[in-house]
Every structure is written in C-alpha cells, then in structure tokens.
Design a protein around this motif. Sequence first.
Motif, PDB file in Angstrom:
ATOM      1  N   UNK A 187       0.815  -1.168   0.110  1.00 51.94           N
ATOM      2  CA  UNK A 187       0.153   0.094  -0.090  1.00 51.94           C
ATOM      3  C   UNK A 187       0.733   1.098  -0.040  1.00 51.94           C
ATOM      4  N   UNK A 188       1.909   1.139   1.006  1.00 52.98           N
ATOM      5  CA  UNK A 188       2.477   2.409   0.951  1.00 52.98           C
ATOM      6  C   UNK A 188       3.657   2.473  -0.181  1.00 52.98           C
ATOM      7  N   UNK A 189       4.170   1.477  -0.441  1.00 53.89           N
ATOM      8  CA  UNK A 189       5.140   1.457  -1.782  1.00 53.89           C
ATOM      9  C   UNK A 189       4.468   2.149  -3.153  1.00 53.89           C
ATOM     10  N   UNK A 190       3.226   1.475  -3.170  1.00 50.09           N
ATOM     11  CA  UNK A 190       2.401   2.277  -4.300  1.00 50.09           C
ATOM     12  C   UNK A 190       1.999   3.597  -4.121  1.00 50.09           C
ATOM     13  N   UNK A 191       1.630   3.960  -3.001  1.00 49.63           N
ATOM     14  CA  UNK A 191       1.316   5.393  -2.924  1.00 49.63           C
ATOM     15  C   UNK A 191       2.503   6.278  -3.114  1.00 49.63           C
ATOM     16  N   UNK A 192       3.654   5.786  -2.526  1.00 48.27           N
ATOM     17  CA  UNK A 192       4.826   6.638  -2.825  1.00 48.27           C
ATOM     18  C   UNK A 192       5.278   6.569  -4.163  1.00 48.27           C
ATOM     19  N   UNK A 193       5.005   5.857  -5.023  1.00 51.02           N
ATOM     20  CA  UNK A 193       5.360   5.683  -6.391  1.00 51.02           C
ATOM     21  C   UNK A 193       4.382   6.300  -7.320  1.00 51.02           C
ATOM     22  N   UNK A 194       2.995   6.143  -6.990  1.00 53.24           N
ATOM     23  CA  UNK A 194       2.174   6.395  -8.116  1.00 53.24           C
ATOM     24  C   UNK A 194       1.005   7.379  -7.788  1.00 53.24           C
ATOM     25  N   UNK A 195       0.947   7.905  -6.558  1.00 52.30           N
ATOM     26  CA  UNK A 195      -0.063   8.625  -5.969  1.00 52.30           C
ATOM     27  C   UNK A 195       0.596  10.057  -5.646  1.00 52.30           C
ATOM     28  N   UNK A 196      -0.180  11.210  -5.970  1.00 55.91           N
ATOM     29  CA  UNK A 196       0.483  12.474  -5.456  1.00 55.91           C
ATOM     30  C   UNK A 196      -0.535  12.879  -4.369  1.00 55.91           C
ATOM     31  N   UNK A 197      -0.005  12.981  -3.295  1.00 56.68           N
ATOM     32  CA  UNK A 197      -0.679  13.470  -1.983  1.00 56.68           C
ATOM     33  C   UNK A 197       0.201  14.212  -1.356  1.00 56.68           C
ATOM     34  N   UNK A 198      -0.598  14.822  -0.322  1.00 54.68           N
ATOM     35  CA  UNK A 198       0.142  15.831   0.422  1.00 54.68           C
ATOM     36  C   UNK A 198       1.083  15.007   1.427  1.00 54.68           C
ATOM     37  N   UNK A 199       2.158  15.447   1.799  1.00 52.05           N
ATOM     38  CA  UNK A 199       3.212  14.736   2.633  1.00 52.05           C
ATOM     39  C   UNK A 199       3.801  13.433   2.103  1.00 52.05           C
ATOM     40  N   UNK A 215       7.550   2.318  -9.381  1.00 47.46           N
ATOM     41  CA  UNK A 215       7.793   3.527 -10.119  1.00 47.46           C
ATOM     42  C   UNK A 215       7.763   3.137 -11.735  1.00 47.46           C
ATOM     43  N   UNK A 216       8.156   2.009 -11.994  1.00 49.66           N
ATOM     44  CA  UNK A 216       8.510   1.657 -13.591  1.00 49.66           C
ATOM     45  C   UNK A 216       7.209   1.557 -14.230  1.00 49.66           C
ATOM     46  N   UNK A 217       6.025   1.306 -13.584  1.00 48.82           N
ATOM     47  CA  UNK A 217       4.825   1.348 -14.381  1.00 48.82           C
ATOM     48  C   UNK A 217       4.440   2.805 -15.144  1.00 48.82           C
ATOM     49  N   UNK A 218       3.971   2.776 -16.043  1.00 51.82           N
ATOM     50  CA  UNK A 218       3.659   4.106 -16.719  1.00 51.82           C
ATOM     51  C   UNK A 218       2.140   4.634 -15.952  1.00 51.82           C
ATOM     52  N   UNK A 219       2.179   5.869 -15.839  1.00 53.60           N
ATOM     53  CA  UNK A 219       1.137   6.456 -15.008  1.00 53.60           C
ATOM     54  C   UNK A 219      -0.217   6.064 -15.790  1.00 53.60           C
TER      55      UNK A 219
END
Lengths: 317, 303
Positions: free
Chosen positions: B114-126, B185-189
């Motif tokens: 969950x956190x790995x995906x959020x850090x790589x693919x989601x743009x959120x505050x913090x 990170x390698x997956x295209x957005x």
Amino acid sequence: MATSTSVPARAGTGAPAQRRPASSRGPLRVLGRHPVGMLFAAPYVVFILAVFAYPLGLAVWMSFHDFFFSAPGVAVERPFVGLDNYVAVLTDPDVQRSFRNIAVFLVINVPLTVALSLVLATALNGAIRFRSFFRVAYYVPYVTASVAVVAVWLYLFSTGGLVNQVLGGAAPDPSWLVNKGLAMPVIAVFVTWKQLGFFILLYLAALQNVPKEVYESASVDGAGRLRTFWSITVPSVRPATTLVVILSTITGANLFTEPYLLTGGGGPDGASASPVLVMYQRGIEQGNPDVAAAIGVVLVVGVLLVSLVNRYVLERD
Amino acid sequence: MATPTTVAAGAGAPAVPPTATGGPRRRPSRTSWPRMLLLALGALLFLFPFYYMLVGSFTAEPDPSLAGLAPSPDELTVSNYSAIDGSIGLVRSLVNSGIFTGGVLLGTMVLGVLVGYALAQLEFRGRGAVFALMLLVQVVPFQLLTIPLYVLIVRDYGLADSYLGMILPFAINSTAVFVFRQYFLQLPRDLFDAARIDGAGELRVLWSIAVPLVRPALLTALLLTFIGPWNEFLWPFLVTKEQDMQPLAVSLANYITNLSARAANPFGAILAGACVLAAPAVVLFTVFQRHFVSNDVGSGVKG
C-alpha cells in the motif's frame, strides 16, 4: 542516494499534472491529486512513529534518567541524572573491553569482507560455467539462520573437533573458542564467511554498471588480468566499496548471536563480548536499562563516526 | 549509483543469462580455468559446513576425525532428530517460527505494498515527508531500539510471550517498502489514469492492475523479507521466556547454552536442530534462486 532515487518520482508527477488543470479539483488540491494516498501511507507512518521514532526518543531520554523496570501503570519517579549513565558506561571496564573487542573484529572482518567479496564477485561476473550453482553456494550461508550455522562451527572448532584433528600438534592451546587471543578472530572470520554472499551480490550489481567498453579498451591496450582488476575494477566499484565498508561496520556493531552462542556468553573472561552483548547483560539480566540505553547511544554515535570517516577516506578524490 | 536503472533490469525476466552451455560470445570454459578453480575453492569453503552439518546430524556416535566426513551407511540414524524433538519440540518451535515469519510477511506485503504504491504512483500531501521518513528509518540501527522496545512491548504493553510482541517491531519491513516503491515506479502512469477514468477505485487499481504487473518482483521482496524474521534471534529471545512460544532459532539456542550438556550426543542433537532450522531457507532460495538477483539486493540496501 536519497536525491538520486527521488528524482524520477518528481519528474513523473510533473507530466500528468500539466494535462489536468489545477483548478479542476477545487480546494481538495491542497491534499494533492490523490488524497487517498494519505490513507494508504497512514499505517506505515503510524508504524514508524510507534516502533521507531518513539522508542528512539525514549532511548535517549532513558540514558539521561535513572530508569528502572517497574510494574506497568505504576507511577514512579525517574529523576534526571544528567550524564551519570554515560560516565558509568565509559568507565565500565567491561564496556571498554567490548569496544576494544569490536575494534579487533572490524580490523579483521572489514578488509577480509571487501577483498574476498570483490575478488569472488569479479570472478563470478560475466559468462561462467555453473554460474547459478556458484551463486547459490555463496549466498547459502547468508540466507541461513545464524543459530543454525553457529551450531556447526561450534562442532568444527571445539577442542576435539575436526579443525584441531586436522591440525594435530599445530592446534592452538587453549583451543579456538576458549582462547583469549583467538575467540574474537574466530568470530570475525565466522561473520565474514556468513555475510560474504550478500556482499558478493552487492558487488555483482555494481560490476554490472561498469561499461564493457572500458574492459575492452584495456584488453586492446594489452592490460593483464591483475592490472585490469587494480586499474579498472577496483576504482569503478568504489561507491559500492564505501557501502560494503559501512554495512559491514554496522553488522559488526550489531554483533550479538555469535559471541553469545559461539563463545558461551562472550568468554573467555569477556574476551569476545560485544557491546550489544554487554548491553543485554546490563539492561536485561542486571536490570539497568538506563545504562544499557546509554551503551546503545554511544555505540550508534561510534558507528556514525566510523561511517563518516570511511566515507571521507574512500571518496576523498 | 543508478538505482532506478538497476531495478528496471532486475524486475524483468530473470537476469541470469543461459550460459551453462557456453554462449556464442565467449568460450568460458577454456580461457578461465584459474577463475573456475578460485570459484570452486570458494564454493567448497561455503558449502562444506552444510555438508558437515548434515553428516553430523545423522551419525549417532560423533566422529570428529577425518573419517567422520564419510560415515558408512549403516552408521546413519535419525536418533538425533528424535532427541532434539524430545527436548525442544520441533513441531511446536517450527509453528512458532512460521507464525512469526508469516505475520511479518503479511504485514509487509499488505501494508508495505500500500505505502510503496502510494509513494510511487499517487500524488498526495506529505508524500515527500513519508519518503524521507522511510530513508531515515533505514539508518536507525536496531540495537539502539532493543532496550526501549523491550521496555515498551514487554513491560508496558505486557506483550511478552505473545506472537504480537514478536511481530510488532518487524511488522513492516522498510527495505521491502523501498523495493516495492522501485517496482511500482516503473509502471506508466497512463495505465492507471485510464482505469481511474473508467471509474475504478484506487484499491481496485492497485489490486487489479499494479500488483499483477509486478508479481514476479513481489516474490523477490517476499524472499528478502523472509530471511529477517526466520533467522532473527535477539528480539524473539528477549520477548519469549516460555518454551511453548519460542521460535526454533530461540529454542535451539537455549538448548545449545543450557540443555545440551545432559544429552548423550549433544552435537548430534544440535546439528539435527540446525538442519531443521536451515532447511526452509536453503530450499526456498535454491528453488527461487533466479528471483534472488544481485540487482534487487543492490537496490534493496541503497536506500
């Protein structure tokens, strides 16, 4: 390292943001484009705060107070004692000896680790017969529990063990693990052997980033095997060497299982006790967690200093 | 160090080229015999203790001389295994090891992905702060935390002799989180944006699109995470005093330090326990060795 890894992330977020106008999300924009990410990250953040940040603060706090074990929920006074615990730690002959022991450990372990893992990784790099077999052989000790491999070393290096049987009259007396001068070196060699597979893999990763053209031009220029190793391989993997030195220093500072089991609780007469072992004895066996916390702080400051010096020396030019 | 590029190489197909029969580019067997000799000598030094462990665990009368290296088949016995089982309860210890390791793996896989995906693919505050926190955690040495964690978990929370107390400090492996982030990170957005436009929730995007795409890489992270709790000694040793709760590494260590003196063939029993403790990791890594490539180890520690 931190900057190099975060760059692609920022570059990636920049592009889609341009496609979507910033105003489309209204006031929610402050939370970012995917506020759900906060929810995804929340358990991890809570975990870090509860299991790392708070205990870290507590360790430092404990080291400045008179802290002792008490029943849960009972309010007891824990007065501030300033540097008393640190004075107790630094004047404790057992602690001093444990730090000298770890110095002996590092002097043997670190150069041996760097030299052997770089040589074996270089030999393993490229097209080699039985490459998979060798890789497995090298990392089997690394993936095996210390307790399990300590057991066989105990057997090998015991007084009547195989090593002494082979050595015959040349066997040390007293034997390896009960000999004041040899107990720590045996532990250092054990840990080198145990961890080497990990460092070989680390160097293999670094070697794969060295451009092949460099080796080709060296061979065109007529450089021999040794010359190529010294002039090309060693300088090319210097950043990895820094990492190997720092990581093996940290491994050494963490030493507990090996002196505890291999030399029966850090014997003979404390000759193989590590700082973490003394920390365990003072803190948990003898009930002085404040002193143990101070040992921990001293140890970590020591590791940081050694790492900084290593970095400075290895990356000077 | 070019972390993203090394991971890109590691996450794809197995990075080990099929060289066993000699590739078309070089003739490895003829030119490099000193190299083979060096590698073979190294392999012997690495594997010999494991062979000796196995031999010692199956011989009733310990023979530490050179002849003991190759015992005759009629000397072989499983009595050492029943001896160690009688002393420490192998099954119970293995179950404890399994629950401890399983708990750590579950926490790391579910919360770490969950956190790995959020850090790589989601743009959120913090997000930057979370990433910085993750890097920071990796430089805090665990030995500094041992004493305060003991005070908190064992004394204050009363979690001694419990699986939760064992698992808690390792519940999310930050190194694995870092590896997860590198894979995602390698997956295209655009891939995810398309799913979102179709109305998929973030969890669904993660589960149905992101996770299947990096599945082979997740296996690597799983293997890397497995070594930690399966081999961990100090923490479960501090938390468990009841033998019924101890993982195999702890009960075997206690047997070595306390009980072995009373046994008929102490080394045999210890070695039998060591074989049982070593076997799962050795088998796993031999079977999945293609997934355990240098690039991943390199990227895992570069944080």
